[in-house]
Design a protein around this motif. Structure first.
Motif, PDB file in Angstrom:
ATOM      1  N   ASP A  27       0.893  -1.323  -0.020  1.00 40.52           N
ATOM      2  CA  ASP A  27      -0.100  -0.165   0.019  1.00 40.52           C
ATOM      3  C   ASP A  27       0.873   1.225   0.053  1.00 40.52           C
ATOM      4  O   ASP A  27       2.176   1.045   0.379  1.00 40.52           O
ATOM      5  N   ASP A  29      -0.262   5.122   0.735  1.00 41.32           N
ATOM      6  CA  ASP A  29      -0.416   6.243   1.781  1.00 41.32           C
ATOM      7  C   ASP A  29      -0.809   5.629   3.246  1.00 41.32           C
ATOM      8  O   ASP A  29      -1.446   4.627   3.293  1.00 41.32           O
ATOM      9  N   GLY A  30      -0.012   6.150   4.250  1.00 43.29           N
ATOM     10  CA  GLY A  30      -0.154   5.644   5.317  1.00 43.29           C
ATOM     11  C   GLY A  30       0.615   4.543   5.746  1.00 43.29           C
ATOM     12  O   GLY A  30       0.977   3.985   6.817  1.00 43.29           O
ATOM     13  N   THR A  31       1.413   3.966   4.414  1.00 40.78           N
ATOM     14  CA  THR A  31       2.211   2.795   4.621  1.00 40.78           C
ATOM     15  C   THR A  31       3.607   3.218   4.195  1.00 40.78           C
ATOM     16  O   THR A  31       4.684   3.202   4.971  1.00 40.78           O
ATOM     17  N   ASN A 185     -10.769   2.518   2.453  1.00 38.30           N
ATOM     18  CA  ASN A 185      -9.513   2.552   2.200  1.00 38.30           C
ATOM     19  C   ASN A 185      -8.579   3.302   3.084  1.00 38.30           C
ATOM     20  O   ASN A 185      -7.350   3.593   2.962  1.00 38.30           O
ATOM     21  N   ASP A 236      -1.698  -0.636   5.872  1.00 35.59           N
ATOM     22  CA  ASP A 236      -2.161   0.236   7.101  1.00 35.59           C
ATOM     23  C   ASP A 236      -3.793   0.151   7.203  1.00 35.59           C
ATOM     24  O   ASP A 236      -4.355   0.868   8.179  1.00 35.59           O
ATOM     25  N   ASP A 240      -6.057  -3.534   3.326  1.00 28.01           N
ATOM     26  CA  ASP A 240      -4.834  -3.914   3.243  1.00 28.01           C
ATOM     27  C   ASP A 240      -4.481  -5.168   4.107  1.00 28.01           C
ATOM     28  O   ASP A 240      -4.169  -6.372   3.616  1.00 28.01           O
TER      29      ASP A 240
HETATM   30 MG   LIG Z   1      -3.183   3.181   3.151  1.00 23.11          MG
END
Ligand SMILES: [Mg+2]
Length: 304
Positions: A27, A29-31, A185, A236, A240
């Protein structure tokens, strides 16, 4: 409610899996990416090259990293070029792309085969014409809106943001003949939005039902002539965690555990581990652990 937290990434069984792994699904974003979707900032938005160095380390070993993202093909093509990657899975598993766009395949789940060819429209346009997204926006005034400016140039999913009860939203979509669902998401921090009284802003996708990241990863692995045991994934969000059945090890970056839904989803699988670091720092931990485990594994099988 009892919460069973996932095992740490440095546990013995995780190391064994990493020693065999040959492809990573990630992933973004955020990952991998920090605040504001930047590779070069940490989760708080401070300049930080940890994740970028980790990407370079995996590239140096020619280990394939496949981005699995809600982003569209255009965005991922540029990102793949910047990061030195070739293949990606775009729009939440509905598009599989090889060689930065040389090959693009739809994964449309429960939709009638041939529907797209018959209409000459993109799946995005088919969803648009169904009126389903309009109905959804009308059902949740102030709680849901298009994820501007990232909602354009899409081939399949309608990208929304807000905070809604997913079961209620799926109920709205269920009234339409076209098989559709809405997926979460993860939590995002948009620079601006017009939502009213929301605790967290989630990124949502309205998309064909029956499409999962699992199908997309399985199809991708089959084309590589690789099996589930060869694959690991990192993310995240709840979508996921849904990759877990497709891979030998699902790694969550630490910030994923801030969401109760993620902790609950992770407890349903026995192959989920968690990093100590958040976002890109967690990603770099995984990259380091993968490289060390591979080195150990290759030492172990070398003849004396
Ligand atoms: Mg993410």
């Amino acid at each position: 409610m009892t919460d069973t937290l996932p095992r740490p990434l440095d546990s013995e069984d995780a190391r064994l899996v990493l020693g065999r792994a040959k492809v990573l699904y990630t992933d973004l974003d955020g990952t991998l990416l920090g605040r504001g979707g930047s590779l070069l900032t940490d989760v708080e938005g401070r300049p930080d090259a940890t994740a970028a160095k980790a990407v370079a380390m995996l590239n140096a070993e020619a280990l394939p990293v496949v981005a699995v993202s809600g982003r569209n093909v255009k965005q991922l093509r540029e990102l793949a070029r910047l990061l030195g990657w070739r293949d990606f899975i775009a729009e939440v598993g509905t598009l599989r792309v090889r060689d930065r766009g040389a090959e693009v395949r739809y994964e449309l789940g429960d939709w009638t085969p041939g529907l797209i060819e018959e209409t000459g429209l993109t799946p995005y346009e088919v969803i648009e014409r169904s009126g389903a997204v309009e109905a959804l926006l009308a059902a949740f005034p102030g709680k849901l809106e298009y994820h501007s400016p990232y909602h354009t140039d899409r081939l399949v999913t309608h990208a929304l943001r807000g905070e809604v009860d997913l079961d209620a939203a799926r109920g709205v979509l269920g009234a339409f003949e076209l098989p559709l669902t809405i997926v979460d998401n993860g939590i995002i921090r948009p620079m601006r939005h017009d939502l009213v009284d929301v605790r967290h802003v989630h990124a949502y996708h309205v998309m064909p039902s029956g499409v999962t990241k699992v199908h997309a990863i399985e199809a991708d692995l089959a084309e590589r002539e690789r099996a589930r045991d060869d694959a690991i994934a990192v993310g995240d969000s709840v979508t996921d965690v849904a990759m877990a059945p497709a891979v030998a090890l699902l790694v969550l970056v630490e910030n994923a555990l801030e969401q109760a839904e993620v902790r609950e989803a992770a407890a349903m699988h026995d192959n989920v581990v968690v990093t100590e670091g958040k976002a890109g720092h967690g990603w770099a931990e995984l990259a380091g652990a993968w490289l060390r485990a591979r080195a150990e594994a290759s030492c172990a099988i070398e003849p004396e």
